[in-house]
Design a protein around this motif. Structure first.
Motif, PDB file in Angstrom:
ATOM      1  N   PRO A 170       2.663 -10.956  -8.569  1.00  0.00           N
ATOM      2  CA  PRO A 170       1.543 -10.006  -8.539  1.00  0.00           C
ATOM      3  C   PRO A 170       0.447 -10.437  -9.514  1.00  0.00           C
ATOM      4  O   PRO A 170       0.708 -11.108 -10.502  1.00  0.00           O
ATOM      5  CB  PRO A 170       2.168  -8.699  -8.992  1.00  0.00           C
ATOM      6  CG  PRO A 170       3.641  -8.911  -8.906  1.00  0.00           C
ATOM      7  CD  PRO A 170       3.877 -10.357  -9.095  1.00  0.00           C
ATOM      8  N   TYR A 193       6.770 -10.082  -2.220  1.00  0.00           N
ATOM      9  CA  TYR A 193       7.231 -10.194  -3.610  1.00  0.00           C
ATOM     10  C   TYR A 193       8.717 -10.554  -3.590  1.00  0.00           C
ATOM     11  O   TYR A 193       9.591  -9.711  -3.500  1.00  0.00           O
ATOM     12  CB  TYR A 193       6.985  -8.870  -4.316  1.00  0.00           C
ATOM     13  CG  TYR A 193       7.064  -8.900  -5.819  1.00  0.00           C
ATOM     14  CD1 TYR A 193       7.498 -10.019  -6.520  1.00  0.00           C
ATOM     15  CD2 TYR A 193       6.686  -7.783  -6.552  1.00  0.00           C
ATOM     16  CE1 TYR A 193       7.564 -10.024  -7.890  1.00  0.00           C
ATOM     17  CE2 TYR A 193       6.742  -7.769  -7.929  1.00  0.00           C
ATOM     18  CZ  TYR A 193       7.179  -8.895  -8.600  1.00  0.00           C
ATOM     19  OH  TYR A 193       7.235  -8.898  -9.964  1.00  0.00           O
ATOM     20  N   SER A 195       0.102  -2.362 -10.710  1.00  0.00           N
ATOM     21  CA  SER A 195       0.417  -3.311  -9.644  1.00  0.00           C
ATOM     22  C   SER A 195       1.905  -3.256  -9.315  1.00  0.00           C
ATOM     23  O   SER A 195       2.676  -2.518  -9.935  1.00  0.00           O
ATOM     24  CB  SER A 195       0.049  -4.726 -10.091  1.00  0.00           C
ATOM     25  OG  SER A 195       0.958  -5.160 -11.091  1.00  0.00           O
ATOM     26  N   ALA A 196       2.287  -4.089  -8.355  1.00  0.00           N
ATOM     27  CA  ALA A 196       3.701  -4.185  -7.993  1.00  0.00           C
ATOM     28  C   ALA A 196       4.540  -4.673  -9.162  1.00  0.00           C
ATOM     29  O   ALA A 196       5.733  -4.388  -9.241  1.00  0.00           O
ATOM     30  CB  ALA A 196       3.866  -5.136  -6.800  1.00  0.00           C
ATOM     31  N   LYS A 221       3.565  -2.410  -2.038  1.00  0.00           N
ATOM     32  CA  LYS A 221       2.300  -2.968  -2.507  1.00  0.00           C
ATOM     33  C   LYS A 221       2.192  -4.466  -2.236  1.00  0.00           C
ATOM     34  O   LYS A 221       1.104  -4.989  -2.002  1.00  0.00           O
ATOM     35  CB  LYS A 221       2.140  -2.708  -4.016  1.00  0.00           C
ATOM     36  CG  LYS A 221       2.051  -1.234  -4.373  1.00  0.00           C
ATOM     37  CD  LYS A 221       2.058  -1.037  -5.880  1.00  0.00           C
ATOM     38  CE  LYS A 221       2.014   0.460  -6.218  1.00  0.00           C
ATOM     39  NZ  LYS A 221       2.116   0.689  -7.675  1.00  0.00           N
ATOM     40  N   LEU A 222       3.335  -5.153  -2.301  1.00  0.00           N
ATOM     41  CA  LEU A 222       3.329  -6.606  -2.118  1.00  0.00           C
ATOM     42  C   LEU A 222       4.581  -7.007  -1.334  1.00  0.00           C
ATOM     43  O   LEU A 222       5.603  -7.363  -1.924  1.00  0.00           O
ATOM     44  CB  LEU A 222       3.294  -7.304  -3.479  1.00  0.00           C
ATOM     45  CG  LEU A 222       3.126  -8.827  -3.466  1.00  0.00           C
ATOM     46  CD1 LEU A 222       1.810  -9.227  -2.821  1.00  0.00           C
ATOM     47  CD2 LEU A 222       3.190  -9.361  -4.891  1.00  0.00           C
TER      48      LEU A 222
END
Length: 427
Positions: free
Chosen positions: A29, A100, A66-67, A96-97
């Motif tokens: 991220p 990941y 963020s993630a 969110k991601l």
């Protein structure tokens, strides 16, 4: 924006998340300076106090996290053994991601621990599809597949780990379990024997060896294996319980009693283990030992603030009902059956016991009602018919008893029922 890979790598190391180094973080991220500062501070605190680190992270979150922050939340909850919150945090990071990879990996670990095999398999297959899966991912995939009942696929995953990382103890144990679950007992025994030559203090391997010898109908060798493990202090409470059961099967209660007690010392006596060992002694009609263990379980139940969960109350009451029935204390047995049925109305074993109590008391209509309720449950139809046939014998209705026994034999043939049926036909 600043890449967070170094902070993440340090934080994972500080939290000692399950397994060795994870998959390389290829899609890290992006975080801003303020979030990086917060996470760096959390990392320092987490090295000595995960709970304090969690409080710090909760109190200093940035407006647009963020993630990476969700991922750290997941790691902290994981270290604090809160798997549900850890899973939620990792899932939030992936929302969110989605790419990941570390979050995918760690969420899969949590799903394995939560026994959500199918979910874990899906996550690890996502990682495999990227072409960047290492030995750790195959190891976790094997565990997830094994938990999900996909034994052949799990075997292939563990063999892949062993190709990439020879002498991996977890993969070798996993492979042995796969062979055991597939009924390849001789092959599994050969593997476990070889592994014990390299790791003689591995308690899980000794347990596997004992189970394999039991499956191969070699109980004396199983006893010898566990006794060997005891001498090298490589025996778990579960394996000691197996040893106690083996001595019970050989009608050696004097040897079984200290073994069960040793198991309770290795790992604190649980209600389940107390009731299990009580049932073992009852199976050889050692009512004194059985009653002593059940009384310990009952005292443990009474000391719990809420008098125990419904499952534990059912467990203890069911065991006490069986003991009172064997001791011919019918009213006491009936009261314990009532406790179970109030909490679990469709408990088949208790319905059968209640029916047996009514039969012995001469309350035949009540007995038949209980047996028929039990007979309507999966797996108990034949057993309930045999019990009902005994009621008809007591009522001198031999033809009906014969019909019930014949029906039971068609569903589940049993030698002792065949002998009973033969005697009734002779009448």
């Amino acid at each position: 924006m600043i890449r967070l890979s170094i902070i993440m790598a340090c934080l994972c190391g500080a939290l000692s998340l399950a397994g060795a180094a994870g998959i390389e973080l290829r899609t890290a991220p992006e975080v801003g300076p303020k979030e990086e500062t917060v996470l760096a501070a959390v990392m320092r605190v987490s090295e000595t106090n995960a709970a304090a680190a969690l409080v710090l992270l909760e109190s200093t979150q940035v407006a647009e996290q963020s993630a990476a922050t969700d991922y750290v939340f997941g790691n902290l909850h994981f270290q604090l053994d809160d798997l549900s919150k850890a899973a939620s945090a990792y899932e939030s990071a992936l929302e969110k991601l989605p790419s990941y990879r570390d979050a995918l990996n760690n969420l899969g670990r949590v799903y394995v621990l939560q026994e959500k095999g199918a979910k874990a398999v899906g996550l690890f297959r996502t990682i495999l599809e990227t072409g960047h899966a290492g030995a750790d991912v195959f190891q976790l995939l094997g565990q997830a597949l094994l938990a999900d009942g996909k034994v052949v696929s799990a075997e292939n995953a563990f063999r892949e780990v062993m190709l990439r990382r020879p002498d991996d103890a977890d993969a070798e144990r996993g492979l042995a379990k796969c062979l055991l679950d597939q009924g390849r007992h001789a092959e599994a025994l050969g593997l476990v024997t070889e592994l014990l030559g390299r790791r003689p203090a591995d308690s899980e391997l000794w347990g596997l060896r004992a189970n394999l010898l039991i499956e191969l109908e070699r109980p004396l060798e199983a006893i010898a294996a566990i006794e060997t493990a005891r001498r090298v202090s490589a025996v778990s409470a579960d394996v000691l319980m197996v040893l106690g059961d083996l001595y019970i099967r050989r009608l050696q209660p004097r040897l079984a009693q200290p073994i069960y007690e040793e198991a309770f010392k290795v790992s604190p006596a649980t209600m389940e283990r107390l009731v299990h060992s009580a049932a073992a002694f009852l199976s050889i009609n050692d009512q004194r030992a059985c009653n002593g263990l059940l009384n310990r379980a009952k005292k443990m139940l009474e000391t719990q603030p809420d008098k125990g969960s419904p499952e534990k109350r059912v467990l203890v009451a069911r065991g006490r009902a069986a003991y009172f029935l064997a001791a011919n204390k019918l009213e006491d047995a009936r009261k314990e059956c009532d406790v179970v049925l109030a909490l679990k109305p469709l408990d088949a074993k208790t319905l059968l016991n209640a029916g047996e109590i009514y039969r012995l008391q001469g309350k035949f209509n009540d007995a038949v009602l209980m047996f028929r309720r039990a007979g309507g449950l999966d797996g108990y139809h034949a057993q309930a018919q045999v019990k009902e046939a005994q009621v008809d014998v007591a009522r001198d209705n031999i033809p009906k008893a014969i019909r019930l026994l014949e029906s039971a034999q068609e569903t589940d043939p049993q030698p002792h029922v065949a002998r009973y049926l033969k005697r009734l036909r002779a009448l």
